[in-house]
Design an enzyme around this catalytic site. Structure first.
Site, mmCIF file in Angstrom:
data_model
loop_
_atom_site.group_PDB
_atom_site.id
_atom_site.type_symbol
_atom_site.label_atom_id
_atom_site.label_comp_id
_atom_site.label_asym_id
_atom_site.label_seq_id
_atom_site.Cartn_x
_atom_site.Cartn_y
_atom_site.Cartn_z
ATOM 1 N N CYS A 84 0.861 -1.173 0.000
ATOM 2 C CA CYS A 84 0.000 0.000 0.000
ATOM 3 C C CYS A 84 0.901 1.228 0.000
ATOM 4 O O CYS A 84 1.991 1.186 -0.549
ATOM 5 C CB CYS A 84 -0.959 -0.031 1.189
ATOM 6 S SG CYS A 84 -0.154 -0.181 2.794
ATOM 7 N N HIS A 95 27.937 -13.440 5.677
ATOM 8 C CA HIS A 95 27.125 -14.072 4.631
ATOM 9 C C HIS A 95 27.994 -15.090 3.899
ATOM 10 O O HIS A 95 28.930 -14.731 3.188
ATOM 11 C CB HIS A 95 26.608 -13.014 3.661
ATOM 12 C CG HIS A 95 25.498 -13.483 2.769
ATOM 13 N ND1 HIS A 95 25.698 -14.346 1.718
ATOM 14 C CD2 HIS A 95 24.165 -13.209 2.780
ATOM 15 C CE1 HIS A 95 24.554 -14.582 1.108
ATOM 16 N NE2 HIS A 95 23.609 -13.901 1.734
#
Length: 627
Positions: free
Chosen positions: A28, A549
């Site tokens: 939205c 990571h």
């Protein structure tokens, strides 16, 4: 789209449990709205800690990630980097539907079908208000060609709203969009509208027709497309594929259009009139009470993301009685938050809060309050309460004065042209009172301010680390990071992953591991452990944030070849085992094992100094963040 937006998109998907955990996603004005298969797989705290995420809200069966004004770019990144489809790609599971409940599914439906239309509705509503204002002031003749064109431009989206809703509803219900458009087109077909205006009676195969004007309606087309989706599914299962593409659309139109005109239209029209008369009745009972409740509690409803449920009421009021009494009251609630934010900006001594309050004030004035609520007023508590009290008083004034909107608009300063009608003076007074009172209460009664400065602790330096910096820098405070792996050191910018190599995630280094043993490079707390085990986040006691990571795109392995040894919230010491992984199997599967070690809050430091060694083993000096 910037690399920062792309990386944020990837991180959000990872932290909601991965693409496989997403039934549906859309956005939205400020939020990514996820319908998840399993909420326990989503890492709420880690999402809140990501730069670019304001907060996370779980409401109405949805997992809502509040991004702010940049939400469309992040959503675009999600669509680009996943197999999810615009408007959602999967159907809710039975288990998830049971958990969501009827109210949650209703909110999800309304928000999903209206969210992509919001900008068109707001833009057309504002133009409509300007046209009405120009006619009222005598600037525009309502018989002129100029008025003819401008009125058409501002009214088309509302007049043909069923056609617009057919598109978004078809996405939501997984129906054939072109057939949905044909159904909506039949409802607003000129002869149907003419028949309604004529006042004549008609029947369909001997069944009396209760004619309804379908322009500007909401519920009939939603019911029609929902039924269409089920009819199509059934016909597709029994009709041979050689003739399916012709017969299924024909049969859908043959069944759904008459069914809608005979049943769904009258039912939907009754619901619409009931909603409109319900709020009107409340206004007739006590305009002051209606205004106070609407204004005072509106931002509480926004917090839970349930404000979409009220949009059909506004649209139905405009369609059935020609005006809406609720919109001006909501504007009082929005501008009250802006007043409180302005006071926080002037009063706080925290430079970051001052900057955030200033930008959020401007955003709130133009109708978007979520950044200000989550980032400032609700965080400080008292300013939010002051704003709600002020909005209740302003809403009561507007209710008593009968302020109304003649077109849809976002509740904001820009909406005032749509209020230039009966009760306009009460709208001006009510909104002004809301803004000024919230400002004065916050400024005079105050709030518990955030600390203006944070002192960084002194950090000892090792002999090896001192060799990596210039002599003049050795007197600075530093956070030491040792190597979590054994392997060869590479530059971050050489990593074949622009999300990391661009530096948007922070400064760091890359290690190509020679084994699969990953240990902690610092003393601190595990703040994030990805479900797949390929990445984790650590935070030191003084606030330095690290992201480790393992590999590139290894999230696609879905945890295969990774074994987590810690969980979120664990306190770890330097050298403690964090993850074991099979580097050879990962490479055999076609993935790079180069591991990034990044200081994600590098901007909080003067510099991040890096080792000049080409090979390291676990515990060797790797980097230091200079305070």
């Amino acid at each position: 789209m910037s690399n920062k937006d792309k990386e944020l998109s990837i991180r959000v998907i990872e932290l909601v449990g991965g693409e496989s955990n997403v039934n549906d996603v859309y956005h939205c004005a400020t939020r990514l709205r996820f319908t998840l298969k399993d909420h326990t797989k989503a890492n709420e705290q880690a999402l809140k800690n990501i730069a670019g995420v304001i907060t996370v809200v779980k409401s109405g069966g949805q997992f809502q990630v509040v991004i702010g004004n940049n939400v469309s770019k992040v959503y675009e990144g999600i669509m680009e980097h996943t197999n999810l489809q615009d408007g959602g790609s999967k159907t809710d599971t039975k288990e998830n539907a049971e958990k969501t409940g009827i109210f949650g599914k209703t909110v999800d439906l309304i928000s999903s079908v209206f969210s992509s239309l919001l900008s068109a509705l707001a833009g057309a509503g504002l133009l409509k208000g300007l046209v009405v204002l120009s006619v009222a002031l005598g600037w525009l003749d309502d018989t002129s060609g100029t008025y003819l064109i401008l009125n058409a431009a501002s009214s088309s989206v509302f007049t043909f709203l069923p056609i617009f809703l057919a598109v978004t509803a078809a996405r939501k219900f997984k129906a054939n969009m072109n057939v949905s458009l044909a159904i909506a087109g039949a409802l607003v077909f000129p002869t149907i509208s003419a028949a309604f205006n004529s006042g004549q009676t008609y029947d369909f195969l001997g069944i009396p027709i209760v004619l309804v004007m379908y322009t500007s309606t909401v519920f009939p087309i939603l019911l029609a497309v929902w039924v269409q989706s089920h009819i199509e599914k059934w016909f597709n299962s029994i009709i041979h594929q050689s003739i399916r593409n012709i017969l299924v659309p024909m049969l859908s139109l043959l069944i759904v259009v008459p069914l809608t005109i005979l049943a769904f239209g009258p039912i939907g029209n009754s619901v619409s009139q009931g909603l409109a008369s319900g709020f009107t009745s409340l206004m007739q009972f006590s305009p002051m009470l209606a205004g106070a409740v609407t204004g005072g509690f509106w931002q509480v409803i926004v917090i839970f993301g349930l404000h979409w449920a009220f949009l059909p009421i506004t649209l139905n009021n405009l369609a059935t009685i020609g005006y809406d009494l609720m919109r001006p009251m909501l504007t009082a609630a929005v501008l009250a938050q802006a007043g409180a934010l302005l006071a926080v900006m002037l009063k706080t001594r925290n430079s970051q809060l001052k900057t955030l309050s200033g930008s959020a004030t401007i955003t709130a004035i133009f109708g978007i309050t979520e950044p200000g609520i989550y980032g400032v007023t609700l965080r400080l508590k008292k300013p939010f309460i002051y704003a709600c009290i002020s909005a209740a008083i302003g809403g009561a004034i507007i209710g008593v004065g009968g302020g109304r909107a003649v077109a849809y608009s976002l509740p904001s300063l820009l909406a005032f042209p749509t209020y230039v009608t009966t009760g306009f003076a009460s709208v001006v007074i009510g909104v002004s009172v809301s803004f000024v009172l919230a400002f004065l209460l916050t400024l005079l009664l105050g709030f518990k301010d955030l600390e203006a400065t944070v002192e960084e602790p002194q950090i000892e330096t090792s002999g090896q680390e001192k060799q990596a910096i210039e002599p003049s820098e050795s007197r600075l405070n530093k956070e030491i990071i040792v190597s979590p792996l054994k392997g060869s050191v590479q530059l971050l910018e050489d990593l074949p992953d622009p999300a990391f190599s661009s530096g948007v995630m922070g400064q760091g280094l890359v290690i190509e591991p020679t084994d699969g043993i990953l240990v902690s490079p610092i003393n601190g707390v595990v703040t994030t452990v990805f479900p797949t085990g390929h990445a984790l986040g650590l935070t030191t006691d003084s606030g330095m944030e690290l992201l480790i990571h393992i590999g590139v795109n290894t999230v696609k392995l879905k945890g295969q070849f990774f074994e987590k040894k810690v969980k979120e919230g664990d306190r770890v010491s330097c050298g403690q085992l964090l993850v074991e992984f099979d580097a050879e199997q990962i490479r055999t599967a076609g993935y790079i094992t180069a591991t990034s070690v990044i200081v994600t809050n590098s901007a909080n430091y003067l510099d991040v100094l890096k080792t000049t060694e080409q090979e390291v083993k676990q515990g060797d000096y790797l980097m230091s963040a200079v305070v």
